[in-house]
Design a protein around this motif. Structure first.
Motif, PDB file in Angstrom:
ATOM      1  N   HIS A 127       0.862  -1.179   0.000  1.00  0.00           N
ATOM      2  CA  HIS A 127       0.000   0.000   0.000  1.00  0.00           C
ATOM      3  C   HIS A 127       0.897   1.226   0.000  1.00  0.00           C
ATOM      4  O   HIS A 127       1.882   1.287   0.750  1.00  0.00           O
ATOM      5  CB  HIS A 127      -0.903   0.029   1.231  1.00  0.00           C
TER       6      HIS A 127
ATOM      7  N   GLY B 212      -2.584  -1.293  -2.947  1.00  0.00           N
ATOM      8  CA  GLY B 212      -3.542  -0.310  -2.497  1.00  0.00           C
ATOM      9  C   GLY B 212      -2.946   1.081  -2.593  1.00  0.00           C
ATOM     10  O   GLY B 212      -1.741   1.266  -2.372  1.00  0.00           O
TER      11      GLY B 212
ATOM     12  N   SER C 143      -3.742   5.298  -1.596  1.00  0.00           N
ATOM     13  CA  SER C 143      -4.528   6.358  -0.961  1.00  0.00           C
ATOM     14  C   SER C 143      -4.040   7.697  -1.478  1.00  0.00           C
ATOM     15  O   SER C 143      -2.844   7.983  -1.445  1.00  0.00           O
ATOM     16  CB  SER C 143      -4.398   6.294   0.563  1.00  0.00           C
TER      17      SER C 143
ATOM     18  N   CYS D 233      -5.800  -3.116  -6.294  1.00  0.00           N
ATOM     19  CA  CYS D 233      -7.007  -3.693  -5.697  1.00  0.00           C
ATOM     20  C   CYS D 233      -7.750  -2.690  -4.824  1.00  0.00           C
ATOM     21  O   CYS D 233      -8.887  -2.957  -4.401  1.00  0.00           O
ATOM     22  CB  CYS D 233      -6.645  -4.932  -4.866  1.00  0.00           C
ATOM     23  N   TYR D 234      -7.107  -1.547  -4.549  1.00  0.00           N
ATOM     24  CA  TYR D 234      -7.740  -0.535  -3.708  1.00  0.00           C
ATOM     25  C   TYR D 234      -7.214   0.821  -4.136  1.00  0.00           C
ATOM     26  O   TYR D 234      -6.012   1.021  -4.249  1.00  0.00           O
ATOM     27  CB  TYR D 234      -7.424  -0.793  -2.228  1.00  0.00           C
ATOM     28  N   TRP D 235      -8.140   1.766  -4.367  1.00  0.00           N
ATOM     29  CA  TRP D 235      -7.769   3.127  -4.773  1.00  0.00           C
ATOM     30  C   TRP D 235      -8.786   4.062  -4.154  1.00  0.00           C
ATOM     31  O   TRP D 235      -9.985   3.924  -4.386  1.00  0.00           O
ATOM     32  CB  TRP D 235      -7.782   3.237  -6.289  1.00  0.00           C
TER      33      TRP D 235
ATOM     34  N   TRP E 138      -7.781  -1.277   2.933  1.00  0.00           N
ATOM     35  CA  TRP E 138      -6.915  -1.953   1.977  1.00  0.00           C
ATOM     36  C   TRP E 138      -6.763  -3.422   2.345  1.00  0.00           C
ATOM     37  O   TRP E 138      -6.863  -4.303   1.456  1.00  0.00           O
ATOM     38  CB  TRP E 138      -5.559  -1.250   1.958  1.00  0.00           C
TER      39      TRP E 138
ATOM     40  N   SER F  81      -9.659  -5.390   1.286  1.00  0.00           N
ATOM     41  CA  SER F  81      -9.722  -5.605  -0.153  1.00  0.00           C
ATOM     42  C   SER F  81      -8.898  -6.812  -0.599  1.00  0.00           C
ATOM     43  O   SER F  81      -9.088  -7.322  -1.713  1.00  0.00           O
ATOM     44  CB  SER F  81      -9.234  -4.358  -0.889  1.00  0.00           C
TER      45      SER F  81
END
Length: 382
Positions: free
Chosen positions: A199, A326, A328, A350-352, A377, A380
């Motif tokens: 992440h 991920g 952020s 997989c995560y935004w 995250w 996810s």
């Protein structure tokens, strides 16, 4: 575990006396000729800040608080690495290595260690628990200062993998921002088998060819941020990536110079709306500054730019991350790139998420939001 030795911070009174003398005897420049921070940190603000530093700040209270965290030293590739390692009471906790950047330090993460390791005490569930590892980058804080070249991002990423194995973790997650973003990305590029996912805060990638010719509104904003950085905020990076030793003489000799060099970036890069102390207390800002001053790491921390600035992920800029990733995006960042730019590097996003508050020092500025991002995250990945 015999290779990992307990560590406690122990700063001598003579170091503080020397610092206080330097602050009292400082020769100040004249005031800026504009209002605000356009020419750098304003004289009146810095004088007031340093008066507080001299007369009201209590380093030993900070030292006592820092020593409440489990800290260690271990040697990797002939260099001592300092780290905080806090294990959760939940046996099913997930190991995570979190990496800071410049001009930050491990103090950026102190507010989130409790919620991450003991989530049930902060409104979370046991399934959200982490064992948290926060290393200090080589040349920063209490880690060793490289005496030879070669300690760039690829070596640090490999060292972090060694570190996690040495701590007994055969599987882990990785997170970071600023240089921590680069280290975490490189962990994903190297993909040595133990890291399951990464992440990062605010990826830093080049615009696509389409964006340069037919930019969307989001891409226009990102391109404007890049232009502003290149024109008005890249001087620190140019100096540290080309002549870190020359800069180091000034910062190593002047606590006021060291403070100004760091405070200006906290003011510009945090989501403070122009008022730095609306986000951070003076004590928090000084805790971070002190880790640079007391350890005399102005030059050694700047050398990471010299080692890595032109090739943060090694010589092959086409290297990609296949691990689940991920991302952020915090509104206080100067450059917030579109997902399409990031997808050239990160092939398995997989995560935004775009947040409404927070800036470059996300865990320091908005610890609750940061913790929720890490938890989201992690969910996810399931």
């Amino acid at each position: 575990m015999a290779q990992v030795q307990p560590f406690r911070i122990d700063i001598q009174e003579s170091q503080l006396a020397d610092m206080h003398r330097r602050i009292r005897e400082a020769r100040w420049p004249e005031a800026e000729t504009v209002d605000g921070w356009a020419q750098g940190i304003p004289l009146n603000y810095l004088k007031d800040f340093c008066d507080y530093w001299l007369n009201d700040y209590d380093w030993y209270a900070t030292q006592q608080r820092l020593n409440q965290y489990d800290q260690f030293i271990t040697t990797i590739h002939d260099l001592e690495i300092h780290l905080i390692h806090v294990k959760s009471s939940h046996r099913s906790a997930t190991p995570i290595v979190i990496t800071h950047g410049w001009p930050s330090s491990f103090v950026e993460f102190l507010k989130v260690i409790g919620p991450l390791t003991e989530p049930t005490q902060y409104g979370g569930s046991a399934e959200e628990a982490f064992h948290v590892v926060c290393p200090s980058l080589p040349g920063f804080a209490f880690s060793g200062k490289p005496a030879t070249t070669g300690w760039g991002i690829p070596r640090i990423a490999a060292a972090w993998d060694t570190l996690m194995h040495r701590l007994g973790y055969q599987s882990y997650l990785a997170q970071g921002g600023d240089w921590g973003r680069s280290v975490t990305t490189e962990i994903g590029i190297q993909n040595l088998g133990a890291c399951r996912a990464i992440h990062i805060n605010n990826p830093k990638e080049e615009p696509t060819a389409e964006a340069l010719h037919w930019p969307s509104e989001e891409e226009k904003e990102a391109l404007a941020g890049i232009r502003f950085f290149n024109c008005w905020d890249s001087g620190f990076a140019k100096e540290q990536s080309t002549r870190p030793q020359t800069l180091g003489y000034s910062l190593a000799d002047s606590p006021i110079g060291q403070a100004a060099w760091i405070l200006e970036k906290f003011h510009l890069w945090s989501n403070c709306q122009g008022t730095l102390e609306s986000i951070f207390t003076r004590n928090e800002l000084l805790d971070n500054i002190m880790l640079y001053w007391l350890t005399n790491t102005a030059a050694s921390s700047a050398r990471l730019f010299w080692e890595s600035f032109d090739a943060p992920y090694g010589p092959d800029q086409e290297k990609v991350v296949q691990l689940p990733t991920g991302v952020s995006i915090y509104p206080g960042e100067m450059v917030r790139i579109p997902r399409s730019w990031a997808e050239g590097r990160y092939k398995n996003i997989c995560y935004w998420n775009h947040l409404k508050r927070g800036g470059h020092f996300s865990a320091f500025e908005q610890p609750e939001l940061y913790v929720e991002e890490i938890r989201a995250w992690k969910r996810s990945l399931q």
